[in-house]
Design a protein around this motif. Structure first.
Motif, PDB file in Angstrom:
ATOM      1  N   VAL B  76       0.963  -1.143  -0.159  1.00 46.53           N
ATOM      2  CA  VAL B  76      -0.071  -0.256  -0.110  1.00 46.53           C
ATOM      3  C   VAL B  76       0.959   1.138   0.077  1.00 46.53           C
ATOM      4  O   VAL B  76       0.405   2.356  -0.674  1.00 46.53           O
ATOM      5  CB  VAL B  76      -1.128   0.178   1.327  1.00 46.53           C
ATOM      6  CG1 VAL B  76      -1.936  -1.034   0.846  1.00 46.53           C
ATOM      7  CG2 VAL B  76      -0.373  -0.070   2.529  1.00 46.53           C
ATOM      8  N   THR B  77       1.950   1.296   0.651  1.00 44.01           N
ATOM      9  CA  THR B  77       3.014   2.286   0.561  1.00 44.01           C
ATOM     10  C   THR B  77       3.533   2.594  -0.829  1.00 44.01           C
ATOM     11  O   THR B  77       3.087   3.709  -1.379  1.00 44.01           O
ATOM     12  CB  THR B  77       4.150   2.150   1.295  1.00 44.01           C
ATOM     13  OG1 THR B  77       3.881   1.801   2.561  1.00 44.01           O
ATOM     14  CG2 THR B  77       5.105   3.479   1.312  1.00 44.01           C
ATOM     15  N   GLY B  78       3.462   1.630  -1.720  1.00 42.27           N
ATOM     16  CA  GLY B  78       3.729   1.477  -2.919  1.00 42.27           C
ATOM     17  C   GLY B  78       2.707   2.283  -3.771  1.00 42.27           C
ATOM     18  O   GLY B  78       3.219   3.005  -4.568  1.00 42.27           O
ATOM     19  N   ILE B  79       1.596   1.811  -3.680  1.00 44.78           N
ATOM     20  CA  ILE B  79       0.466   2.095  -4.327  1.00 44.78           C
ATOM     21  C   ILE B  79       0.001   3.629  -3.949  1.00 44.78           C
ATOM     22  O   ILE B  79      -0.354   4.276  -5.035  1.00 44.78           O
ATOM     23  CB  ILE B  79      -0.748   1.245  -3.866  1.00 44.78           C
ATOM     24  CG1 ILE B  79      -0.640  -0.208  -4.543  1.00 44.78           C
ATOM     25  CG2 ILE B  79      -2.107   2.078  -4.481  1.00 44.78           C
ATOM     26  CD1 ILE B  79      -1.670  -1.169  -4.280  1.00 44.78           C
ATOM     27  N   THR B  85       2.437   9.973  -8.910  1.00 43.46           N
ATOM     28  CA  THR B  85       2.909   9.808 -10.235  1.00 43.46           C
ATOM     29  C   THR B  85       2.057   9.654 -11.145  1.00 43.46           C
ATOM     30  O   THR B  85       1.848  10.256 -12.203  1.00 43.46           O
ATOM     31  CB  THR B  85       3.923   8.809 -10.431  1.00 43.46           C
ATOM     32  OG1 THR B  85       4.877   8.692  -9.188  1.00 43.46           O
ATOM     33  CG2 THR B  85       4.762   9.145 -11.638  1.00 43.46           C
ATOM     34  N   ALA B  86       1.081   8.534 -11.189  1.00 45.31           N
ATOM     35  CA  ALA B  86      -0.034   8.446 -12.124  1.00 45.31           C
ATOM     36  C   ALA B  86      -1.002   9.400 -12.274  1.00 45.31           C
ATOM     37  O   ALA B  86      -1.294   9.811 -13.354  1.00 45.31           O
ATOM     38  CB  ALA B  86      -0.494   7.135 -11.778  1.00 45.31           C
ATOM     39  N   GLY B  87      -1.384  10.045 -11.095  1.00 49.71           N
ATOM     40  CA  GLY B  87      -2.456  10.919 -11.215  1.00 49.71           C
ATOM     41  C   GLY B  87      -1.963  12.247 -11.896  1.00 49.71           C
ATOM     42  O   GLY B  87      -2.477  12.888 -12.694  1.00 49.71           O
ATOM     43  N   THR B  88      -0.511  12.588 -11.371  1.00 48.20           N
ATOM     44  CA  THR B  88      -0.039  13.983 -12.227  1.00 48.20           C
ATOM     45  C   THR B  88      -0.060  13.721 -13.812  1.00 48.20           C
ATOM     46  O   THR B  88      -0.336  14.509 -14.712  1.00 48.20           O
ATOM     47  CB  THR B  88       1.181  14.126 -11.725  1.00 48.20           C
ATOM     48  OG1 THR B  88       1.179  14.143 -10.319  1.00 48.20           O
ATOM     49  CG2 THR B  88       1.729  15.495 -12.112  1.00 48.20           C
ATOM     50  N   LEU B  89       0.339  12.291 -14.096  1.00 50.20           N
ATOM     51  CA  LEU B  89       0.719  11.931 -15.535  1.00 50.20           C
ATOM     52  C   LEU B  89      -0.306  12.352 -16.304  1.00 50.20           C
ATOM     53  O   LEU B  89      -0.762  12.842 -17.312  1.00 50.20           O
ATOM     54  CB  LEU B  89       1.200  10.505 -15.533  1.00 50.20           C
ATOM     55  CG  LEU B  89       1.522  10.102 -17.097  1.00 50.20           C
ATOM     56  CD1 LEU B  89       2.748  10.838 -17.511  1.00 50.20           C
ATOM     57  CD2 LEU B  89       1.971   8.723 -16.809  1.00 50.20           C
ATOM     58  N   ASN B  90      -1.616  11.513 -15.599  1.00 51.59           N
ATOM     59  CA  ASN B  90      -2.943  11.709 -16.474  1.00 51.59           C
ATOM     60  C   ASN B  90      -3.687  13.175 -16.442  1.00 51.59           C
ATOM     61  O   ASN B  90      -4.017  13.581 -17.342  1.00 51.59           O
ATOM     62  CB  ASN B  90      -4.062  10.769 -15.674  1.00 51.59           C
ATOM     63  CG  ASN B  90      -3.595   9.302 -15.866  1.00 51.59           C
ATOM     64  OD1 ASN B  90      -3.186   9.090 -17.043  1.00 51.59           O
ATOM     65  ND2 ASN B  90      -3.741   8.569 -14.967  1.00 51.59           N
ATOM     66  N   GLN B 186       2.189   4.196 -18.970  1.00 51.88           N
ATOM     67  CA  GLN B 186       1.987   4.418 -17.693  1.00 51.88           C
ATOM     68  C   GLN B 186       1.855   3.088 -17.007  1.00 51.88           C
ATOM     69  O   GLN B 186       2.483   2.479 -16.096  1.00 51.88           O
ATOM     70  CB  GLN B 186       0.655   5.113 -17.361  1.00 51.88           C
ATOM     71  CG  GLN B 186       0.434   5.297 -15.932  1.00 51.88           C
ATOM     72  CD  GLN B 186      -0.822   5.915 -15.514  1.00 51.88           C
ATOM     73  OE1 GLN B 186      -1.500   6.556 -16.363  1.00 51.88           O
ATOM     74  NE2 GLN B 186      -1.487   5.443 -14.548  1.00 51.88           N
ATOM     75  N   LEU B 187       1.285   2.115 -17.924  1.00 47.77           N
ATOM     76  CA  LEU B 187       1.365   0.501 -17.394  1.00 47.77           C
ATOM     77  C   LEU B 187       2.612  -0.062 -17.540  1.00 47.77           C
ATOM     78  O   LEU B 187       3.043  -0.704 -16.426  1.00 47.77           O
ATOM     79  CB  LEU B 187       0.383  -0.239 -18.314  1.00 47.77           C
ATOM     80  CG  LEU B 187      -0.269  -1.602 -17.924  1.00 47.77           C
ATOM     81  CD1 LEU B 187      -1.078  -1.342 -16.705  1.00 47.77           C
ATOM     82  CD2 LEU B 187      -1.054  -2.405 -19.115  1.00 47.77           C
ATOM     83  N   ALA B 188       3.440   0.209 -18.434  1.00 52.54           N
ATOM     84  CA  ALA B 188       4.664  -0.309 -18.918  1.00 52.54           C
ATOM     85  C   ALA B 188       5.589   0.151 -17.512  1.00 52.54           C
ATOM     86  O   ALA B 188       6.265  -0.726 -16.982  1.00 52.54           O
ATOM     87  CB  ALA B 188       5.407  -0.063 -20.113  1.00 52.54           C
ATOM     88  N   TRP B 189       5.526   1.395 -17.046  1.00 46.97           N
ATOM     89  CA  TRP B 189       6.314   1.940 -16.179  1.00 46.97           C
ATOM     90  C   TRP B 189       6.138   1.249 -14.822  1.00 46.97           C
ATOM     91  O   TRP B 189       6.642   1.032 -13.866  1.00 46.97           O
ATOM     92  CB  TRP B 189       5.906   3.662 -16.179  1.00 46.97           C
ATOM     93  CG  TRP B 189       7.015   4.197 -15.450  1.00 46.97           C
ATOM     94  CD1 TRP B 189       8.184   4.080 -14.757  1.00 46.97           C
ATOM     95  CD2 TRP B 189       7.045   5.777 -15.027  1.00 46.97           C
ATOM     96  NE1 TRP B 189       8.777   4.972 -14.214  1.00 46.97           N
ATOM     97  CE2 TRP B 189       7.917   5.977 -14.262  1.00 46.97           C
ATOM     98  CE3 TRP B 189       5.886   6.667 -15.251  1.00 46.97           C
ATOM     99  CZ2 TRP B 189       8.328   7.199 -13.649  1.00 46.97           C
ATOM    100  CZ3 TRP B 189       6.215   7.822 -15.013  1.00 46.97           C
ATOM    101  CH2 TRP B 189       7.536   8.326 -14.048  1.00 46.97           C
ATOM    102  N   PHE B 190       4.474   1.188 -14.580  1.00 47.52           N
ATOM    103  CA  PHE B 190       4.053   0.618 -13.380  1.00 47.52           C
ATOM    104  C   PHE B 190       4.790  -0.788 -13.084  1.00 47.52           C
ATOM    105  O   PHE B 190       5.239  -1.295 -11.985  1.00 47.52           O
ATOM    106  CB  PHE B 190       2.414   0.448 -13.466  1.00 47.52           C
ATOM    107  CG  PHE B 190       1.990  -0.328 -12.259  1.00 47.52           C
ATOM    108  CD1 PHE B 190       1.701   0.537 -10.937  1.00 47.52           C
ATOM    109  CD2 PHE B 190       1.287  -1.578 -12.290  1.00 47.52           C
ATOM    110  CE1 PHE B 190       1.373   0.061  -9.907  1.00 47.52           C
ATOM    111  CE2 PHE B 190       0.862  -2.111 -11.092  1.00 47.52           C
ATOM    112  CZ  PHE B 190       0.933  -1.312  -9.930  1.00 47.52           C
TER     113      PHE B 190
END
Lengths: 400, 289
Positions: B76-79, B85-90, B186-190
């Motif tokens: 959950v820390t990771g998530i 990161t993901a939110g800003t990206l989108n 984003q998926l690849a990066w994840f």
């Protein structure tokens, strides 16, 4: 004077790339590989002028002449391809009123946002807030999201906030076309106030009368070039000639007929002075006289002379008549002859009208000479009715 | 040219104050709009991560995955960290393109748009940290002894988000393909980031010679996430020989902590790239929008 400028536009050129403007990565890559750069369109071509402090410059020109592009460059939202545009002091632009508003934010939030965009400190905006709401007349709605505003309310708030940020330079693009009469008057008053306060303005309007009333000087753009710059009368004349020329081309003047009898002169005359107008005339008054002269080599029995008036934009005929209908028979024509036609234009809406003339036989079998869209009239007097023309209409109390 | 000196002739208190106010208002606007019309408003920023943690906890128990008790806090820390990161990206996709009305209308430094988007996401991220910290504390996994690692973590994370925001918001103005590419990227990066698997697994699985396994830290998120986990739950900064041994890698494969500098370097690279793209793009935003 040279040093006292507020806007300095120096050799500004703006080119847009048309076809293949890279909207997708694929086409961008392919075009780059093929060395193709797309067609280039020059929206502005070496435009140079200065606006002095306290001066109002009206910008006129046909659609697509580059007026809005020029204003965007002065506002700094677009960069010129060549040359430079500089401004002194804060610039507020009404390029599209209220366009920067976010529909989900309230009127108040949008006002504060606009102030921040203009770089106005928060405290200053707070102090001016009431004046803005007052000017826009939106006291009851200011806490509502602007999504619920009518388009008129939107524009009113947009104008109010743009003028209340108290800029040194105000750029106005065709905003007086919207809003009701009272709001337009308020806007014009505000502009006068601005001028008195020594602020500079550049405004675009298709309403020549407004431009004349407000501007100190007028600049005329045609196909991206500055073709006229100076006092209102001289520049507006050139603009009228240009726009009427375009209109004439669109209306399509045409001439045909068998030729037994021909018009030798079709001339529009100012009834007040007796002076002839050019073929494309701006008529401010309510009356016009057309001088019609003809010639017949051989005797022509019972010719009929007719005319029609049509809307220039689409050719829809509004009215037509002839000597036969009017009961003014012409027994014959031989050699030179003619009639004067007096038109009462007071029942006709302001706008562009095309006049056609005809000489034909009494039985309408033979067309001797027809001149279609021979004269173009631009009526500028304001009318107190809706629609294209006035019809006799009377009101009365219902019968008891 | 339209240099700033002539544009803000009456800048009250200098450009920083002047544009700082705009940045603040735009960031607040972004936050307001996110929850406009929803009854719970910004509480969703707290509820969403809380619900996520709860769900992972429930399903981890039911499905008996994750092995030892340390996995859930790790996950959950990771998530939550990845969420920023993901939110800003989108959101950045539309930071400039979605504000075309503003961009066309008035001049202001365009960098403010992605900056305010990033700031709004950062505020949101801070809110999501609340339920995370609460959970870690309640579950007894909060180890704040090395909390100082959170300082470089947050700094690098913000710089990375801002750089990405500059880059993505600019690209999406000129190439509308960006939004589709971002989804896949984003998926690849994840998957390239040790969000749900242990860093030791990544290091031991990396097809690299032992001395170069630290290259996995070229992914800036790998290093940033390691610093967050170090600061919050006391994980090791880089996988040591024991952790690696569990995944069948020799002790010689253990990277030194100095490899974290690679993450910092790539953050700097992304940031400069974004800044460069924005400056290039700024010349013709008005033409394209």
């Amino acid at each position: 004077m040279d040093e006292d400028w507020a806007i300095d536009v120096s050799h500004v050129t703006k080119r847009f790339r048309l076809a293949g403007s890279a909207r997708s990565l694929k086409t961008a890559v392919l075009d780059a590989l093929r060395g193709r750069r797309g067609r280039v369109f020059a929206a502005l071509d070496d435009v140079t002028f200065r606006v002095r402090r306290g001066e109002t410059l009206g910008l006129i020109g046909a659609n697509g002449a580059g007026k809005s592009t020029l204003l965007s460059i002065v506002a700094g939202t677009m960069r010129p391809t060549g040359g430079a545009a500089r401004t002194r002091g804060t610039v507020s632009s009404l390029l599209e009123l209220g366009a920067g508003f976010h529909p989900d934010l309230t009127g108040r939030e949008n006002v504060m946002l606009y102030g921040a965009i203009m770089g106005i400190p928060r405290e200053t905006m707070r102090a001016r807030f009431d004046a803005i709401v007052e000017f826009a007349g939106l006291r009851d709605f200011i806490e509502e999201p602007v999504r619920f505003y009518s388009s008129g309310m939107y524009v009113r708030l947009g104008f109010a906030v743009a003028v209340q940020v108290d800029p040194d330079v105000l750029l106005v693009d065709e905003v007086l076309a919207v809003g009701d009469a009272e709001f337009q008057r308020k806007c014009l008053d505000k502009m006068d106030e601005f001028r008195r306060a020594g602020k500079s303005m550049v405004l675009i309007s298709h309403d020549i009368n407004t431009i004349r009333r407000v501007s100190d000087r007028i600049a005329h753009l045609s196909h991206g070039r500055l073709v006229g710059l100076g006092d209102a009368d001289s520049v507006v004349q050139g603009y009228q000639a240009e726009s009427m020329g375009a209109l004439a081309a669109a209306a399509g003047a045409r001439e045909w007929g068998t030729g037994e009898m021909r018009f030798t002169k079709v001339e529009l005359v100012d009834p007040a002075t007796g002076a002839a107008f050019p073929d494309r005339a701006v008529v401010a008054g309510d009356r016009a006289v057309v001088r019609l002269r003809w010639h017949a080599d051989k005797r022509v029995e019972r010719p009929v002379c007719g005319f029609s008036i049509a809307r220039a934009s689409d050719g829809a005929v509004l009215f037509g008549s002839n000597t036969q209908i009017a009961g003014r028979e012409i027994p014959f024509a031989e050699g030179d002859g003619g009639l004067d036609l007096e038109l009462d234009l007071s029942n006709l809406a302001a706008g562009d009208w095309a006049l056609s003339f005809a000489l034909h036989g009494a039985d309408h079998e033979k067309n001797y000479h027809r001149l279609e869209n021979r004269l173009l009239l631009r009526l500028t007097a304001s009318r107190w009715f809706d629609g294209l023309a006035r019809l006799p209409a009377t009101w009365s109390e219902p019968a008891p | 040219m339209n240099d700033a000196t002539t544009r803000d002739g009456r800048a009250a208190g200098g450009p920083l104050r002047k544009w700082g106010e705009l940045t603040r208002i735009l960031a607040i606007r972004n936050l307001k709009i996110r929850y406009k019309g929803s009854a719970l408003g910004f509480f969703w920023s707290l509820l969403t991560p809380a619900a996520t943690i709860l769900m992972y906890a429930v399903f981890a128990r039911i499905l008996k995955f994750g092995g030892g008790g340390g996995y859930l806090p790790f996950l959950v820390t990771g998530i939550v960290v990845w969420g920023f990161t993901a939110g800003t990206l989108n959101d950045s996709l539309h930071a400039i393109a979605g504000n075309s009305n503003l961009v066309k209308k008035v001049y202001f430094p365009r960098a403010i748009l992605p900056l305010s988007t990033t700031l709004a996401n950062a505020v949101n991220f801070l809110l999501t940290l609340v339920p995370l910290l609460l959970y870690l504390a309640l579950a007894g996994h909060l180890r704040l002894g090395r909390a100082y690692w959170l300082v470089p973590a947050v700094a690098l994370h913000f710089a990375l988000a801002l750089g990405i925001s500059y880059l993505v918001s600019t690209l999406n103005v000129f190439f509308r393909d960006t939004q589709h590419a971002v989804g896949i990227g984003q998926l690849a990066w994840f998957f390239l980031t040790p969000v749900f698997y242990y860093p030791a697994m990544q290091v031991s699985a990396a097809p690299l010679p032992d001395a170069w396994r630290g290259l996995v830290y070229l992914n800036p998120m790998t290093g940033i996430l390691a610093m967050y986990r170090r600061g919050l739950i006391g994980d090791e900064l880089v996988p040591g020989p024991e952790s690696l041994a569990a995944w069948g890698a020799p002790a010689s494969a253990a990277p030194t902590a100095w490899w974290l500098a690679a993450s910092a370097a790539s953050v700097a690279l992304v940031f400069l790239l974004g800044l460069f793209a924005l400056r290039r793009g700024d010349r013709s935003f008005g033409d394209v929008l």
